[in-house]
Design an enzyme around this catalytic site. Structure first.
Site, PDB file in Angstrom:
ATOM      1  N   ALA A 252       0.853  -1.122   0.002  1.00  0.00           N
ATOM      2  CA  ALA A 252      -0.075   0.026  -0.224  1.00  0.00           C
ATOM      3  C   ALA A 252       0.824   1.388  -0.069  1.00  0.00           C
ATOM      4  O   ALA A 252       2.036   1.352   0.397  1.00  0.00           O
ATOM      5  CB  ALA A 252      -1.078   0.260   1.266  1.00  0.00           C
ATOM      6  N   GLY A 253       0.382   2.327  -0.666  1.00  0.00           N
ATOM      7  CA  GLY A 253       1.028   3.570  -0.527  1.00  0.00           C
ATOM      8  C   GLY A 253       0.350   4.667  -1.273  1.00  0.00           C
ATOM      9  O   GLY A 253      -0.791   4.621  -1.015  1.00  0.00           O
ATOM     10  N   CYS A 260       4.429   3.756 -17.225  1.00  0.00           N
ATOM     11  CA  CYS A 260       3.521   2.700 -17.742  1.00  0.00           C
ATOM     12  C   CYS A 260       2.091   2.743 -17.121  1.00  0.00           C
ATOM     13  O   CYS A 260       0.917   2.791 -17.945  1.00  0.00           O
ATOM     14  CB  CYS A 260       4.334   1.425 -17.270  1.00  0.00           C
ATOM     15  SG  CYS A 260       5.780   1.263 -18.351  1.00  0.00           S
TER      16      CYS A 260
HETATM   17  C1  UDX Z   1       5.796  -1.569 -14.552  1.00  0.00           C
HETATM   18  C2  UDX Z   1       5.748  -2.956 -14.843  1.00  0.00           C
HETATM   19  O1  UDX Z   1       6.034  -3.438 -13.714  1.00  0.00           O
HETATM   20  C3  UDX Z   1       6.755  -3.353 -15.720  1.00  0.00           C
HETATM   21  O2  UDX Z   1       6.339  -4.999 -16.000  1.00  0.00           O
HETATM   22  C4  UDX Z   1       6.003  -2.783 -17.264  1.00  0.00           C
HETATM   23  O3  UDX Z   1       6.988  -3.068 -18.137  1.00  0.00           O
HETATM   24  C5  UDX Z   1       6.346  -1.292 -16.927  1.00  0.00           C
HETATM   25  O4  UDX Z   1       5.415  -0.914 -15.669  1.00  0.00           O
HETATM   26  P1  UDX Z   1       7.569   0.251 -13.477  1.00  0.00           P
HETATM   27  O5  UDX Z   1       6.670   1.433 -13.792  1.00  0.00           O
HETATM   28  O6  UDX Z   1       8.996   0.455 -13.938  1.00  0.00           O
HETATM   29  O7  UDX Z   1       6.969  -1.331 -14.130  1.00  0.00           O
HETATM   30  O8  UDX Z   1       7.543   0.064 -11.889  1.00  0.00           O
HETATM   31  P2  UDX Z   1       6.851  -1.029 -10.996  1.00  0.00           P
HETATM   32  O9  UDX Z   1       7.798  -1.492 -10.330  1.00  0.00           O
HETATM   33  O10 UDX Z   1       5.983  -1.854 -11.504  1.00  0.00           O
HETATM   34  O11 UDX Z   1       6.042   0.250  -9.996  1.00  0.00           O
HETATM   35  C6  UDX Z   1       5.039   1.082 -10.577  1.00  0.00           C
HETATM   36  C7  UDX Z   1       4.424   1.875  -9.425  1.00  0.00           C
HETATM   37  O12 UDX Z   1       3.566   0.922  -8.716  1.00  0.00           O
HETATM   38  C8  UDX Z   1       5.429   2.608  -8.712  1.00  0.00           C
HETATM   39  O13 UDX Z   1       4.859   4.169  -8.574  1.00  0.00           O
HETATM   40  C9  UDX Z   1       5.447   1.881  -7.583  1.00  0.00           C
HETATM   41  O14 UDX Z   1       5.773   2.657  -6.190  1.00  0.00           O
HETATM   42  C10 UDX Z   1       3.932   1.406  -7.514  1.00  0.00           C
HETATM   43  N1  UDX Z   1       3.849   0.160  -6.347  1.00  0.00           N
HETATM   44  C11 UDX Z   1       4.216  -1.055  -6.868  1.00  0.00           C
HETATM   45  C12 UDX Z   1       3.039   0.273  -5.472  1.00  0.00           C
HETATM   46  O15 UDX Z   1       2.410   1.233  -4.998  1.00  0.00           O
HETATM   47  N2  UDX Z   1       2.665  -1.006  -4.733  1.00  0.00           N
HETATM   48  C13 UDX Z   1       3.279  -2.215  -5.105  1.00  0.00           C
HETATM   49  O16 UDX Z   1       2.812  -3.156  -4.487  1.00  0.00           O
HETATM   50  C14 UDX Z   1       4.038  -2.268  -6.136  1.00  0.00           C
END
Ligand code: UDX
Length: 439
Positions: A252-253, A260
């Site tokens: 959560a956040g 993406c």
């Molecule tokens: C994402 C996908 O993971 C990747 O497979 C795709 O190709 C591009 O989009 P990315 O945007 O680089 O990659 O980062 P990711 O680690 O997936 O996090 C995306 C966002 O979700 C971040 O802002 C992160 O803080 C948030 N997040 C991620 C959460 O808030 N909670 C989580 O449990 C996981």
């Protein structure tokens, strides 16, 4: 195999280095001459762990070269990978002009049979259009197959994700193309899933949107935890043991950001709507995320209704750790509001301060250390869980802040430790609950 990669953004550059790493001969091209010159000199234009080392290694091996000369590179390519950007249009649809431009130039310049591999994230049906553009521009009688091959790498772990991905999706309409794709990815050691081109296009959006939905779901449950007095980390731990749910992407956040999820949720929603269909789950994820990114400010206002003249420390600016990317980072719109309301901002990020200052048109808000950001602060907002931020001890907040009120948007700290240290600590979905009494 001789592979040309068009576009040296995250996807293009990391994929190009991945191909070189696996023994292919790669030419990476981009219109941006400065970027190409930096890459040719072994300098990565983006911050990504392990990327510069990989670049230098592959330059030394001479398996990769960088150029702005597309025409020359396309002529004898066996495979051409399109990895250019597909930014968001004002209405949420994907802007495909760079993809179509690349397709046109490829068609004009290829002189032998080749594969055109589409790695850019494109709406369902785009590969058909790319095929029409490439074939329409051909000047010699060659065979071209268009293959959809979406990329799943995440920023901050892009090199690792490319070398150790979960799967390689190959969407093609020709058996010959499929065989060639298997040849390209022969040494990757990853499962290769051969499906139709349209399905492959949709796999990418459906995967990203599902993850965005998963995060938004958890964020909603976290907000409910705040109301009911449950703890989201305990809840997700309990959920994660069910293999059907899984324990990842349940953090959560203050919402998802980056290049993406925000773009791909809107693009799929837009695409469905364009076909007269409303994707209600994705619509909900988009709305929840939009609200979630202001959650810290919402909590802050309850403690401090008037922000004018208040010193607010802001720690972490990028959309997630280990990247310098600020695209759709929740910090930016929040900083804008703090600015408008006359707060005195003291911000720190290990990597993105110059860029943030430019974005907000104010260099005075940046501090060169965590301590300097916390000094005399009335409240501290945490937007990114960099390791250096997670390592802050409760004593540091106590020592430097005027009023130790810490609002943590990424659940970086142990809430009990913070309470014991006398810090007014709020995070996402983890209200302070009396420690359970043992019977
Ligand atoms: C994402 C996908 O993971 C990747 O497979 C795709 O190709 C591009 O989009 P990315 O945007 O680089 O990659 O980062 P990711 O680690 O997936 O996090 C995306 C966002 O979700 C971040 O802002 C992160 O803080 C948030 N997040 C991620 C959460 O808030 N909670 C989580 O449990 C996981």
């Amino acid at each position: 195999m001789k592979i040309v990669v068009v576009g040296v953004g995250y996807v293009g550059l990391v994929s190009a280095l991945g191909f070189a790493h696996h023994g292919h001969t790669v030419t990476a091209i981009d219109l941006d001459a400065t970027k190409i010159a930096r890459l040719a000199a072994g300098e990565s234009p983006i911050f990504e762990p392990g990327l510069e080392a990989m670049l230098q290694e592959q330059l030394l091996s001479r398996r990769i070269q960088f150029t702005t000369d597309g025409a020359g590179a396309y002529a004898d390519a066996e495979a051409i990978v399109i990895g250019v950007g597909t930014p968001e249009n004002e209405d949420g649809s994907a802007n495909l002009s760079a993809v179509y431009q690349a397709a046109h130039e490829i068609g004009l310049n290829i002189q032998q049979d080749c594969l055109v591999i589409v790695k850019s994230t494109v709406p369902v049906g785009t590969n058909d259009k790319i095929e029409a553009i490439v074939r329409g521009a051909l000047r010699s009688a060659v065979n071209v197959d268009i293959v959809s091959n979406p990329e799943f790498l995440a920023q901050g772990s892009a090199v690792h994700d490319t070398l150790h991905g979960s799967r390689i999706i190959v969407g093609s309409e020709s058996a010959k193309a499929e065989v060639k794709m298997r040849e390209i990815y022969m040494d990757y050691g990853q499962p290769i899933i051969s499906i139709s081109r349209k399905s492959a296009e949709l796999v990418k959006y459906a995967s990203n949107d599902f993850l965005a939905l998963k995060i938004s779901f958890v964020n909603e449950i976290a907000n409910l935890c705040d109301i009911l007095g449950a703890d989201i980390e305990e809840v997700t731990e309990g959920m994660g043991y069910d293999a059907r749910i899984g324990s990842s992407f349940l953090r959560a956040g203050i919402g998802y950001g980056g290049s993406c999820f925000p773009k791909d949720t809107k693009a799929l929603h837009w695409l469905a709507e364009d076909h007269g269909f409303v994707l209600r789950t994705i619509e909900a994820a988009i709305k929840i995320n939009e609200k979630q990114k202001y959650m810290l400010l919402h909590k802050l206002r309850k403690e401090m209704p008037n922000l004018a003249g208040k010193k607010i420390a802001v720690l972490g600016l990028t959309f997630k750790p280990n990247t310098d990317d600020l695209r759709e980072a929740p910090s930016i719109p929040n900083l804008r509001i703090l600015q408008q309301e006359g707060a005195i901002i003291q911000a720190y990020d290990p990597i993105a301060m110059v860029q943030t200052a430019k974005e907000l048109n104010d260099t005075s808000i940046m501090r060169d250390s965590i301590e300097a950001a916390l000094e005399g602060a009335d409240a501290c907002l945490i937007f990114t869980e960099w390791d250096i931020i997670r390592a802050i001890t409760p004593d540091t907040f106590q020592k430097w802040m005027a009023n130790p009120l810490v609002l943590d948007g990424r659940n970086c700290f142990n809430k009990n430790d913070m309470e014991v240290a006398g810090i007014a600590y709020q995070s996402i979905g983890r209200p302070l609950i009396k420690v359970r009494q043992l019977q």
